[in-house]
Design a protein around this motif. Structure first.
Motif, PDB file in Angstrom:
ATOM      1  N   ASP A 262       2.103   5.191   0.298  1.00  0.00           N
ATOM      2  CA  ASP A 262       2.122   5.885   1.431  1.00  0.00           C
ATOM      3  C   ASP A 262       0.795   6.979   1.243  1.00  0.00           C
ATOM      4  O   ASP A 262       0.438   7.379   0.303  1.00  0.00           O
ATOM      5  N   PHE A 263       0.116   7.220   2.628  1.00  0.00           N
ATOM      6  CA  PHE A 263      -1.010   7.981   2.608  1.00  0.00           C
ATOM      7  C   PHE A 263      -1.130   9.534   1.763  1.00  0.00           C
ATOM      8  O   PHE A 263      -1.940   9.830   1.351  1.00  0.00           O
TER       9      PHE A 263
ATOM     10  N   MET B 260       0.902  -1.044  -0.015  1.00  0.00           N
ATOM     11  CA  MET B 260       0.205   0.080  -0.060  1.00  0.00           C
ATOM     12  C   MET B 260       1.030   1.312   0.040  1.00  0.00           C
ATOM     13  O   MET B 260       1.947   1.438   0.867  1.00  0.00           O
TER      14      MET B 260
ATOM     15  N   ARG C 247      -9.940  -3.442   1.074  1.00  0.00           N
ATOM     16  CA  ARG C 247      -9.447  -5.023   0.533  1.00  0.00           C
ATOM     17  C   ARG C 247      -8.833  -5.146  -0.822  1.00  0.00           C
ATOM     18  O   ARG C 247      -8.311  -6.287  -1.027  1.00  0.00           O
TER      19      ARG C 247
ATOM     20  N   SER D 271      -9.606   4.215   8.037  1.00  0.00           N
ATOM     21  CA  SER D 271     -10.080   2.576   7.472  1.00  0.00           C
ATOM     22  C   SER D 271      -9.196   2.478   6.619  1.00  0.00           C
ATOM     23  O   SER D 271      -9.697   1.550   5.845  1.00  0.00           O
ATOM     24  N   ILE D 272      -7.942   2.875   6.312  1.00  0.00           N
ATOM     25  CA  ILE D 272      -7.216   2.370   5.216  1.00  0.00           C
ATOM     26  C   ILE D 272      -6.890   0.817   5.250  1.00  0.00           C
ATOM     27  O   ILE D 272      -6.869  -0.096   4.386  1.00  0.00           O
ATOM     28  N   ASP D 273      -6.822   0.257   6.557  1.00  0.00           N
ATOM     29  CA  ASP D 273      -6.556  -1.078   6.746  1.00  0.00           C
ATOM     30  C   ASP D 273      -7.744  -2.007   6.285  1.00  0.00           C
ATOM     31  O   ASP D 273      -7.676  -3.123   6.268  1.00  0.00           O
ATOM     32  N   GLN D 274      -9.022  -1.462   6.185  1.00  0.00           N
ATOM     33  CA  GLN D 274     -10.224  -2.092   5.550  1.00  0.00           C
ATOM     34  C   GLN D 274     -10.341  -2.124   4.152  1.00  0.00           C
ATOM     35  O   GLN D 274     -10.990  -2.776   3.508  1.00  0.00           O
TER      36      GLN D 274
END
Length: 161
Positions: free
Chosen positions: A3-4, A1, A48, A43-46
């Motif tokens: 970097d934000f 993923m 999929r 919620s970036i970890d959500q």
């Protein structure tokens, strides 16, 4: 993923344009876009990976915009004063501010999902696959819905004096 910060830089303009097309207000678009990225960060970890990141962000933006509209109770119909455009090319028609306003008035009279699909395609420049994914439907559904919306707008414009 990635970097934000990179995600923010890459997709900010897309999300902002999408919300601007829905809200027609720069301040609201800025506010909703910022809230969208705040929610996405939380919620970036959500995420999929079932769809493109841009589509996921637009889903969050749409939900944020819908929540704001419900909260503010801003569902007011606009008058229909549209005239038939010289061209059937809606993307070019949006460059003419008067004609764009007329089309927006017609758009606000369209039922959902026609209005949103049309805006996503013309102003958001999303592919039919991305639009279908946003609505959790297929690419064909998005294409058919867009063309039906376009047909409804043209019929309304032809019937207007």
């Amino acid at each position: 993923m990635p970097d934000f910060e990179e995600i923010y830089q890459t997709y900010f303009a897309d999300v902002y344009r999408y919300i601007l097309a829905l809200s027609r207000d720069a301040h609201t678009a800025e506010e909703v876009t910022q809230e969208t990225f705040f929610r996405a960060l939380a919620s970036i970890d959500q995420f999929r990976g079932d769809c493109q990141l841009r589509v996921w962000l637009c889903q969050i933006a749409r939900n944020t915009w819908t929540s704001l509209r419900r909260k503010e109770g801003r569902c007011q119909p606009l008058d229909d004063t549209a005239a038939l455009p010289d061209s059937r090319d809606f993307a070019a028609a949006f460059e003419d501010k008067d004609l764009a306003l007329r089309i927006h008035r017609l758009l606000h009279r369209l039922p959902e999902p026609y209005r949103e699909v049309f805006l996503l395609r013309v102003l958001g420049e999303l592919s039919f696959r991305d639009i279908g994914s946003l609505f959790e439907k297929g690419e064909n559904w998005a294409c058919v819905t867009y063309h039906r919306a376009r047909k409804k707008i043209m019929e309304q414009m032809e019937g207007t004096p």
